[in-house]
Scaffold this motif. Structure first.
Motif: not given
Ligand SMILES: Cc1cc2nc3c(=O)[nH]c(=O)nc-3n(C[C@H](O)[C@H](O)[C@H](O)COP(=O)(O)OP(=O)(O)OC[C@H]3O[C@@H](n4cnc5c(N)ncnc54)[C@H](O)[C@@H]3O)c2cc1C
Length: 368
Positions: A12, A31-32, A44, A103, A123, A272, A284-286
């Motif tokens: 995201g 990024e932490r 996916a 991924r 952060v 997320d 979730g990632a989509c």
């Molecule tokens: C088993 C499983 C399978 C999945 N399969 C799929 C799939 O096939 N397709 C799909 O679309 N989604 C899938 N998902 C969901 C997907 O993984 C998440 O929705 C997605 O990774 C969320 O991305 P994000 O960037 O919002 O959060 P995250 O990937 O959690 O990234 C958050 C980032 O913020 C950083 N961070 C957190 N707090 C701080 C702070 N205070 N200061 C600095 N940095 C910080 C973290 O270190 C991390 O790098 C799956 C999830 C699971 C559990």
């Protein structure tokens, strides 16, 4: 020049940073972690996400790295097909099928579009007026993008009354092994096993099963092998040739209640942090990618919330409903569920696809 601070370099945050840079913002990504090497195996990417990725020029590189899935579907644990999907039909209907890739590959492609990432920077807080306090000092921004994941401390600070993410009652395992296979997801009485081919003769395997939260095993692969013994081919053989060190276990949590808005003052919640969902729809990632592109192209944060809250709320609910259906264990209920899916499956792949229109047919705010 307007300055955006993006908190978190997950999918995201990276997509938001790429899209905002493209729109002329100066972007700082914090990024932490010490690296952006992601935890996870395969991922996916559905047609809606590919359309969003096209806006930042990452759609085609993803298509190039990904495996074309062919036909697959949902099976019982003995291997009987309950419903079938067709990648060709999806491509005709949506312009793309859902594609699968590592991924790490998509994270790498997104990072190439981002001017820089300040790793090892935690952060500590971000306020509505755009002040971000980090382990290394203070920054002021015109926009703060909270992409700090399911345990978002920024969401918690902005919406303190919002309930914390809830355990879905199941844990998950993910791994990548060598080989080729037909894509399928098999549903048992409480457990799920997915087999998804990746490019270059690799398979992404995933499984879920009911378990108490916070569990861990000294040998996750041995547990998986026991849990899925007797399931249809190629599941036991695939587990036999899996490297135990490559199995990742993650408890599944989701936000049962979403925030009343995805912004407060100068802060936008994304991915997320805004709408953590169970992985059953693979969205979730989509949805994080859709959020990011929408954010960069909406005129203000009220418009962002107005676009994204109604878009993601039903997807979170639908994912949770599937999570519940797959964790049923009563044989009578499981039999009725399988009969229902089998009957719906007889209506054909077009009818099955039509049910995904609301998710897959999404259009980004601009087309490249
Ligand atoms: C088993 C499983 C399978 C999945 N399969 C799929 C799939 O096939 N397709 C799909 O679309 N989604 C899938 N998902 C969901 C997907 O993984 C998440 O929705 C997605 O990774 C969320 O991305 P994000 O960037 O919002 O959060 P995250 O990937 O959690 O990234 C958050 C980032 O913020 C950083 N961070 C957190 N707090 C701080 C702070 N205070 N200061 C600095 N940095 C910080 C973290 O270190 C991390 O790098 C799956 C999830 C699971 C559990």
């Amino acid at each position: 020049m307007r300055h955006a601070v993006v908190v978190g370099a997950g999918i995201g945050g990276l997509t938001a940073a790429a899209a905002l840079s493209q729109r002329g913002w100066a972007v700082t990504v914090l990024e932490r972690a010490a690296s952006i090497e992601p935890v996870g195996a395969g991922l996916a990417m559905a047609p809606n996400a590919l359309r969003a990725l096209d806006v930042i020029g990452v759609g085609d590189p993803v298509r190039k790295l990904a495996a074309f899935q062919g036909s697959g579907g949902i099976r019982t644990k003995s291997g009987k097909w309950l419903s079938r999907t067709s990648a060709e039909a999806a491509e005709q209907r949506y312009g793309d099928p859902t594609v699968l890739l590592h991924r790490a590959e998509i994270v790498g492609l997104l990072a190439e579009k981002v001017p820089g990432i300040e790793l090892g920077t935690l952060v500590e807080s971000a306020s509505e007026d755009g002040v971000v306090v980090t382990s290394k000092g203070e920054l002021r921004a015109d926009l703060v993008v909270a992409a700090d994941g399911i345990r978002s401390r920024i969401r918690q600070a902005l919406f303190p009354a919002l309930p914390a993410p809830v355990y879905a009652g199941v844990t998950s395992w993910r791994f990548i092994a060598d080989g080729t296979a037909q894509p399928s997801e098999s549903w048992g009485d409480g457990q799920v096993f997915g087999v998804m081919p990746l490019a270059r003769k690799k398979i992404y395997g995933y499984a879920t099963a009911p378990a108490p939260p916070g569990g861990a095993s000294p040998d996750e692969l041995a547990d998986l092998t026991r849990l899925f013994a007797g399931w249809h081919d190629p599941i036991p053989a695939l587990l036999d040739r899996t490297d135990p060190a490559k199995v990742i276990r993650t408890d599944i949590h989701s936000l049962e209640t979403l925030p009343p808005a995805f912004h407060r003052g100068k802060v936008a919640l994304l991915g997320d942090a805004a709408h953590a969902m169970t992985p059953n729809l693979g969205q979730g990632a989509c949805q994080a990618i859709e959020d990011a592109v929408t954010l960069a192209y909406t005129p203000d944060l009220s418009a962002y919330s107005a676009a994204r809250l109604p878009r993601t709320t039903p997807i979170v609910k639908r994912s949770r409903t599937i999570a519940r259906m797959t964790s049923w264990r009563n044989p009578v209920v499981v039999g009725a569920r399988n009969t229902m899916i089998g009957l719906a499956g007889r209506l054909g792949t077009t009818a099955a696809l039509r049910q995904m229109d609301a998710v897959f047919a999404w259009e980004p705010p601009v087309r490249p």
